[in-house]
Design a protein around this motif. Structure first.
Motif, mmCIF file in Angstrom:
data_model
loop_
_atom_site.group_PDB
_atom_site.id
_atom_site.type_symbol
_atom_site.label_atom_id
_atom_site.label_comp_id
_atom_site.label_asym_id
_atom_site.label_seq_id
_atom_site.Cartn_x
_atom_site.Cartn_y
_atom_site.Cartn_z
ATOM 1 N N PHE A 20 0.832 -1.207 0.000
ATOM 2 C CA PHE A 20 0.000 0.000 0.000
ATOM 3 C C PHE A 20 0.871 1.263 0.000
ATOM 4 O O PHE A 20 0.656 2.188 -0.782
ATOM 5 C CB PHE A 20 -0.926 0.002 1.216
ATOM 6 N N ILE A 25 -5.876 -3.811 -3.543
ATOM 7 C CA ILE A 25 -4.801 -4.401 -2.737
ATOM 8 C C ILE A 25 -5.325 -5.472 -1.784
ATOM 9 O O ILE A 25 -4.824 -6.611 -1.806
ATOM 10 C CB ILE A 25 -4.031 -3.301 -1.972
ATOM 11 N N THR A 74 -1.627 3.918 -13.799
ATOM 12 C CA THR A 74 -2.198 3.290 -12.603
ATOM 13 C C THR A 74 -2.044 1.779 -12.667
ATOM 14 O O THR A 74 -1.648 1.133 -11.689
ATOM 15 C CB THR A 74 -3.679 3.658 -12.456
ATOM 16 N N TYR A 132 -6.316 1.303 -4.864
ATOM 17 C CA TYR A 132 -6.082 0.938 -3.456
ATOM 18 C C TYR A 132 -7.015 -0.194 -3.022
ATOM 19 O O TYR A 132 -6.618 -1.080 -2.263
ATOM 20 C CB TYR A 132 -6.295 2.146 -2.551
ATOM 21 N N LYS A 136 1.266 4.065 -2.827
ATOM 22 C CA LYS A 136 0.945 5.451 -2.455
ATOM 23 C C LYS A 136 2.067 6.403 -2.867
ATOM 24 O O LYS A 136 1.811 7.500 -3.392
ATOM 25 C CB LYS A 136 0.703 5.524 -0.951
#
Length: 305
Positions: free
Chosen positions: A71, A99, A146, A96, A75
């Motif tokens: 994560f 994940i 992404t 996110y 980020k």
């Protein structure tokens, strides 16, 4: 358990000695930049904690720890992408959410879904936030960047968490074997490049990556793999050498790729580039490549995976 405890004690002692030596050398030679090694040592301590939790307690604890690591790596990757569009931030949120789903497949041992979830299903669904918002400007850039981040920071690192579930008998030690060799490869490359390196691989992206460092790291990592494989793996000596070569090459390309990536995304933003030298992303760059490479090679050749 006694052999595992002995291994952990030995690793803890070695790591403590390395840390002390690093502190002494850094004080004796303040003109040299040892920040890269310092960051790697911090990573080693973190990985040792994760390995202790997986070995002595429960692999689920290490699963959660690695999920958190993925994560933060993702980020920091997103923080490098310049965007002010609301549609892009919504896209990041969807990323996110992928994940915990990816790590859930590991928890239940569903290898088939684990291996295709991000490369296939997330790839197909990820454009929806941009389509719903009727966004066309920068569509390809935001969606592809992404997805690329998910593949590297989440899919790649998630293989570390799958080892203990895919091979309960050897998994934790294989993780340790992989992390030790990957980090050793990075440190040798860094030190040789710092003292002896002359021919830089990509000088505009990473001045610490040189061909001299690559050659020495390749030799040292392969030799280390040969010597430690009997204690941490069920491999024979031929495969021990082969996997050492593979980890060295994959680690080099992983470190090089992330270095070029950071420089590309942060052109004109030197302050953020310097700050990211101490980030999670800089500490796990090589592991994003070595983890899936070793996992699938071992799974192909050995039945226990």
């Amino acid at each position: 358990m006694s052999s595992s405890l002995f291994t952990l004690t030995l690793i803890f002692t070695a790591l403590l000695v390395i840390h002390i030596v690093y502190k002494i050398i850094a004080k004796l030679q303040p003109d040299k930049d040892y920040s890269g090694i310092g960051n790697k040592i911090k990573t080693w301590w973190g990985m040792l904690v994760i390995f202790c939790l997986a070995t002595l307690f429960n692999p689920i604890v290490s699963l959660i720890s690695l999920m958190v690591l993925a994560f933060f790596a993702l980020k920091e990757y997103f923080s490098m992408i310049r965007t002010t569009r609301k549609a892009d931030r919504r896209l990041f949120l969807w990323a996110y959410l992928a994940i915990p789903v990816q790590f859930y497949w590991i928890y239940i041992g569903w290898y088939g879904m684990f291996i295709v979830f991000i490369p296939l299903y997330v790839f197909l669904v990820l454009p929806l936030p941009r389509l719903i918002n009727k966004g066309t400007v920068g569509f390809l850039r935001s969606v592809s960047s992404t997805q690329w981040g998910l593949m590297l920071m989440v899919f790649g690192l998630s293989h570390l968490a799958y080892f203990p579930f895919a091979a309960p008998e050897y998994g934790s030690k294989l993780v340790l074997f992989l992390v030790v060799l990957t980090q050793l490869n990075d440190v040798v490359h860094y030190l040789v490049s710092l003292y002896l390196g002359k021919r830089k691989v990509v000088p505009t992206a990473n001045p610490f990556l040189t061909w001299e460092g690559f050659a020495c790291a390749f030799i040292v990592t392969t030799a280390a793999s040969y010597f430690i494989h009997p204690y941490l793996t069920p491999f024979d000596w031929q495969f021990g050498i082969f996997i050492g070569v593979l980890i060295s090459l994959a680690g080099f390309f992983g470190s090089l790729t992330v270095s070029v990536l950071k420089r590309d995304l942060l052109i004109g933003d030197d302050n953020k580039f310097d700050a990211l030298k101490k980030s999670y992303l800089s500490r796990v760059d090589s592991l994003t490549y070595t983890s899936p490479v070793m996992f699938h090679v071992v799974r192909y050749f050995f039945d226990f995976m």
